[in-house]
Write a protein that holds these residues in place. Sequence first.
Motif, PDB file in Angstrom:
ATOM      1  N   UNK A  39       0.841  -1.193   0.000  1.00  0.00           N
ATOM      2  CA  UNK A  39       0.000   0.000   0.000  1.00  0.00           C
ATOM      3  C   UNK A  39       0.878   1.247   0.000  1.00  0.00           C
ATOM      4  N   UNK A  40       0.583   2.160  -0.917  1.00  0.00           N
ATOM      5  CA  UNK A  40       1.266   3.450  -0.978  1.00  0.00           C
ATOM      6  C   UNK A  40       0.258   4.540  -0.644  1.00  0.00           C
ATOM      7  N   UNK A  41       0.596   5.383   0.325  1.00  0.00           N
ATOM      8  CA  UNK A  41      -0.263   6.477   0.766  1.00  0.00           C
ATOM      9  C   UNK A  41       0.326   7.794   0.271  1.00  0.00           C
ATOM     10  N   UNK A  42      -0.499   8.594  -0.401  1.00  0.00           N
ATOM     11  CA  UNK A  42      -0.016   9.824  -1.023  1.00  0.00           C
ATOM     12  C   UNK A  42      -0.865  11.002  -0.558  1.00  0.00           C
ATOM     13  N   UNK A  43      -0.219  12.008  -0.001  1.00  0.00           N
ATOM     14  CA  UNK A  43      -0.912  13.240   0.384  1.00  0.00           C
ATOM     15  C   UNK A  43       0.149  14.304   0.646  1.00  0.00           C
ATOM     16  N   UNK A  44      -0.120  15.535   0.242  1.00  0.00           N
ATOM     17  CA  UNK A  44       0.858  16.603   0.456  1.00  0.00           C
ATOM     18  C   UNK A  44       0.517  17.461   1.666  1.00  0.00           C
ATOM     19  N   UNK A  71       5.261  14.046 -10.858  1.00  0.00           N
ATOM     20  CA  UNK A  71       5.432  13.152  -9.708  1.00  0.00           C
ATOM     21  C   UNK A  71       4.724  11.813  -9.856  1.00  0.00           C
ATOM     22  N   UNK A  72       3.728  11.728 -10.717  1.00  0.00           N
ATOM     23  CA  UNK A  72       2.916  10.509 -10.752  1.00  0.00           C
ATOM     24  C   UNK A  72       3.703   9.298 -11.237  1.00  0.00           C
ATOM     25  N   UNK A  73       4.722   9.513 -12.060  1.00  0.00           N
ATOM     26  CA  UNK A  73       5.476   8.365 -12.567  1.00  0.00           C
ATOM     27  C   UNK A  73       6.164   7.596 -11.449  1.00  0.00           C
ATOM     28  N   UNK A  74       6.474   8.259 -10.347  1.00  0.00           N
ATOM     29  CA  UNK A  74       7.098   7.573  -9.224  1.00  0.00           C
ATOM     30  C   UNK A  74       6.106   6.941  -8.272  1.00  0.00           C
ATOM     31  N   UNK A  75       4.814   7.153  -8.518  1.00  0.00           N
ATOM     32  CA  UNK A  75       3.790   6.638  -7.615  1.00  0.00           C
ATOM     33  C   UNK A  75       3.088   5.406  -8.162  1.00  0.00           C
ATOM     34  N   UNK A  76       2.988   5.305  -9.472  1.00  0.00           N
ATOM     35  CA  UNK A  76       2.317   4.159 -10.079  1.00  0.00           C
ATOM     36  C   UNK A  76       3.212   2.935  -9.952  1.00  0.00           C
ATOM     37  N   UNK A  77       2.688   1.796  -9.475  1.00  0.00           N
ATOM     38  CA  UNK A  77       3.520   0.595  -9.305  1.00  0.00           C
ATOM     39  C   UNK A  77       4.175   0.151 -10.608  1.00  0.00           C
ATOM     40  N   UNK A  78       5.437  -0.228 -10.504  1.00  0.00           N
ATOM     41  CA  UNK A  78       6.166  -0.737 -11.661  1.00  0.00           C
ATOM     42  C   UNK A  78       6.384  -2.243 -11.562  1.00  0.00           C
ATOM     43  N   UNK A  79       6.054  -2.838 -10.418  1.00  0.00           N
ATOM     44  CA  UNK A  79       6.222  -4.274 -10.252  1.00  0.00           C
ATOM     45  C   UNK A  79       5.103  -5.016 -10.980  1.00  0.00           C
ATOM     46  N   UNK A  80       5.367  -6.256 -11.389  1.00  0.00           N
ATOM     47  CA  UNK A  80       4.304  -7.043 -12.014  1.00  0.00           C
ATOM     48  C   UNK A  80       3.170  -7.293 -11.024  1.00  0.00           C
ATOM     49  N   UNK A  81       1.988  -7.477 -11.550  1.00  0.00           N
ATOM     50  CA  UNK A  81       0.852  -7.792 -10.693  1.00  0.00           C
ATOM     51  C   UNK A  81      -0.255  -6.765 -10.800  1.00  0.00           C
ATOM     52  N   UNK A  82      -1.380  -7.089 -10.180  1.00  0.00           N
ATOM     53  CA  UNK A  82      -2.550  -6.221 -10.222  1.00  0.00           C
ATOM     54  C   UNK A  82      -2.371  -5.026  -9.291  1.00  0.00           C
TER      55      UNK A  82
END
Length: 367
Positions: A172-177, A228-239
Amino acid sequence: MTNRPVIDGPVAGGHESDRPAARAPQDTAPSALRLRFPAGVMLRAGTTLAAGDAGELLVIGERGFSVEGADRALCAWAGRLAEGMRWPAPEALTPGQEALLAAFAARDLLVPLPRTDTVDAYTKQRRWLAHTGTDPDAAQERIARHQAVVVGCGGTGAIVATHLCAMGVRRLLLVDHDAVEVTNFNRQFTYRQADLGRPKAEALRDFLLERHPEAGITAARVFVDEDTITGLVPHEPGEWTLFCCADRPVGTLAALLAGFARDRGGSVLFAAAGLDEAAVGPLLRPDDTAAHQAFAQEMEAVGAVARSALADPVMSASVAPVNTVTAAWMAGEWLNGVILERPVRSLNTRFVVDLGNSSTYEERTWR
């Protein structure tokens, strides 16, 4: 008991009397049931057992029936079956128990027990999953493997993240500024007085890890934009799924998340809490790029209008029940629509829960 009880009542799909003789139907015989339900069985939710005035066992429900000649031992065994029974040795079942199992099976009142026999935080959830008709162990494993990104850790996002962890999401990644403020305490239940001034994402991460130390939870204090979004979207395989629980910038953020989910093969789910209304959806899945594109284009237009507005269109009034309902609906739509792949109302659609008059209606569909 050595004799079979007399079982009366409508069978599934008909109204004729069912009186099991010495041999039960082949697909409801104990040996066949062990093949259909390898770990064991439990009664389907909503099935009520009661004692009749004449001493019979009553199975109450849409597919109910009565059992004459059921002694106390058989009634007690039926009560335990409601909680679930792992298969005993074949010879351990009495003729009465075999007949009762066959009657339950003929009326589709048996649900498989999960294979996992460990008592843990997900014991009751696996049983709930079994009632949906899915493989409960496989579904729980799918939840654990799923990657979730929650954008916005306020009154809706913090509760959504709590639901996700409680259901078993382990990445789980939590994002808020933003930072925690005193005005958050009327609806954002995960924060404490000691968290005032702390980044929301970090405070929420610590709250969740106290309850789920085995989870991999990351916090990012960033403002989501094209850089910034490119660093937040998962890059690992899977759903994976993006949960949009943020409201700024209006329209532009929704278009950005929808476009990235479409391009990277993920799902995205939106929700927003209003004054008296909870707006949930759309849920955009990776297999429907047309809906992704239509939604993103419309949100870009909404964003252009919002940028030219004289006043901030984001509402500054809020109350806890609206946020809580929004978050609960959002988590439920994800569980059913993404994990279980069941039909859900939010698929490509935004629907509204009006707490003022306890009604729901569909607002918009994208195709």
